[in-house]
Write an enzyme that holds these catalytic residues in place. Sequence first.
Site, PDB file in Angstrom:
ATOM      1  N   ARG A 118       6.840   5.691   8.431  1.00  0.00           N
ATOM      2  CA  ARG A 118       6.085   4.723   7.640  1.00  0.00           C
ATOM      3  C   ARG A 118       6.278   3.315   8.205  1.00  0.00           C
ATOM      4  NH1 ARG A 118       1.741   4.102   4.337  1.00  0.00           N
ATOM      5  NH2 ARG A 118       2.221   3.444   2.228  1.00  0.00           N
ATOM      6  N   THR A 417      -7.168   8.338   5.955  1.00  0.00           N
ATOM      7  CA  THR A 417      -6.016   8.812   6.706  1.00  0.00           C
ATOM      8  C   THR A 417      -6.553   9.931   7.587  1.00  0.00           C
ATOM      9  OG1 THR A 417      -4.613   8.380   4.772  1.00  0.00           O
ATOM     10  CG2 THR A 417      -3.637   9.750   6.442  1.00  0.00           C
ATOM     11  N   GLU A 456      -1.238  -1.273   5.818  1.00  0.00           N
ATOM     12  CA  GLU A 456      -0.391  -0.440   4.960  1.00  0.00           C
ATOM     13  C   GLU A 456       0.362  -1.224   3.892  1.00  0.00           C
ATOM     14  OE1 GLU A 456      -0.485   2.617   4.701  1.00  0.00           O
ATOM     15  OE2 GLU A 456      -1.318   3.354   6.573  1.00  0.00           O
ATOM     16  N   ASP A 459      -0.297  -1.056   0.210  1.00  0.00           N
ATOM     17  CA  ASP A 459       0.177   0.048  -0.634  1.00  0.00           C
ATOM     18  C   ASP A 459       1.323  -0.384  -1.550  1.00  0.00           C
ATOM     19  OD1 ASP A 459      -1.625   1.939   0.135  1.00  0.00           O
ATOM     20  OD2 ASP A 459      -0.295   3.041   1.465  1.00  0.00           O
ATOM     21  N   SER A 484       1.415   8.304  -0.569  1.00  0.00           N
ATOM     22  CA  SER A 484       1.095   9.577  -1.220  1.00  0.00           C
ATOM     23  C   SER A 484       0.925  10.699  -0.207  1.00  0.00           C
ATOM     24  CB  SER A 484      -0.189   9.440  -2.041  1.00  0.00           C
ATOM     25  OG  SER A 484       0.005   8.578  -3.136  1.00  0.00           O
TER      26      SER A 484
END
Length: 608
Positions: A118, A417, A456, A459, A484
């Site tokens: 991530r 995604t 990102e 998020d 998620s």
Amino acid sequence: MGPAAGSTTRRRITALAATGAVVAALAAGSPAAAGTPTAVPEKSPVAVGYGGAVSSVDANASAVGIDVLRHGGNAVDAAVATAAALGVTEPYSAGIGGGGYLVYYDARTHRISTIDGRETAPHTANSGLFLENGKPLPFDQAVTSGLSVGAPGTPATWQAALDRWGTRSLAQSLAPAERLAEHGFTVDKTFRQQTADNQARFADFPATAKLFLPGGKPPEVGSTFTNPDLARTYRELARRGLGALYRGDIGADIVSTVRKPPVSPTATRRVRPGRLSAADLAAYAVRYRQPTHVTYRGRDVYGIAPSSSGGTTMGEALNILQRYDLSGMSPAQYLHHFIEASRVAFADRGRWVGDPAYVNVPTRGLTSQRFADSRACLIRPGAVLSSPLPPGDPRHPSSGCAHGGAPVPTTYEGQNTTNLTVADRWGDVVEYTLTIEQTGGSGIVVPGRGFLLNNELTDFDFTPANPAVPDPNLPGPGKRPRSSISPTIVLKDGRPDFAIGSPGGATIITTVLQVLLGHVDRGLPLVDAIAAPRASQRNAAATELEPGLYNSPLRGELEKIGHHFTLNPEIGAATGVQRLPDGRWIAAAETVRRGGGSAMVVHPAGTA
């Protein structure tokens, strides 16, 4: 090399013996070198056979992965090569400017391992990252800005996976995608439509417009799209390794772009600069995490742990549904129980899940059967729970049906995604979801580099979802935003049964859950479970339905007991593989969503 590297010694020797000629061909730059398909077949949503399998949204990318398997590479080698190819053909969904999560099954050790790749926030970030004058920025303004860009994790994920479990170098794995970027691919309707949907903001960035809007408009269907800048970037990564991005020239260009976004002088859009620094890139590291694990109908279900909420939320919902005979229910009651279990699990997700380096996430409690039982008692066959539903407390599960406090509404998460699933001849399996967040990410291409930067960091919750409740997902220095993403591998008797994953922001969790239930409980073949119309409930007042459900009599049956629905044209775009008892693999992908997926096997052999 990581501690698990020894598990691939046998396969490494085999692969090196099989690919000696490949290395020479790659060095010679032959367009037909092994590792690059000479001809890309038509898309097919299902394939059955031996020698390994690849499923993705794109035929070029799946063919790259199959060619790696055919020439001796293992599942990790093929997954990295497929992902790099998706960075070319699916640039609005993934690429080296983003991040993701990878789940791996090692057939020799029978172990599941995961990589958290991530993106991370700058070390200057704080809880006010997206606030101006004490108020949150409009979401679209936050997306298209340097503020939304986190330190990319995708290249580090590729290298980490190859180091621990692969048989090929990063350079070998990038070579097919580099040639694909150089020689181009054929534009389809999905690529053109995604470009058109982003045309206004792409036009505000000269580097983005030059790449994706040739002649000032989206490329035509059937035309050839090339990306020579990305080809050069891949070559530099191949030659110099990760240092080129995390400590070198590519990284310097990323930082410069984030801190001073190159906006067209004619643009009226205000594009805020970000705070990403060279030190943030140099400090980036993937995280190896223990997978989440629950048992369901005699199977072991493994997923990704926080910083993603995928494994915990899926695990809780499955534990809730354990007590019900979903196979014997009417379609309406089956959907009712699926919706309500999702609602409950999302209520708990919002309260408890964030980056475990910053908040104490009760992962074991969230995935415990005892906690699920304390929540399952809320569900009634003839009534609908109200959202936002208050969370439970997995640290101290109630013996009754009491809630654990004030409700926490589910915050918005982007919907795009990409996902890929790979299995090899030895039985290894990779489930890998990678992303740049929104379709088109931040909208900002790094000049001269050929890839989009992620958004990102949007998020994170911009402000607490409920000021009265602690929020585990506020921005922080070096913090990973909650995801998620839900790559899932299911074992039966210690061996792979099937694997599944999907794109779709917060709908990923409900997509993967519904596919799993459709296959295991409703008896659908994997490709049919993927194709079935979907619902998505995320602790909201209304449940989203795809047209196949929204326009069916089931909607009316569910409304009679109190459900409310909104129409969502498309939810998710799953891929999966399944191992048959005779050793064949089934690769399965979408039949229609996102233009249909591409499922391939190394040696086709019969039908399932």
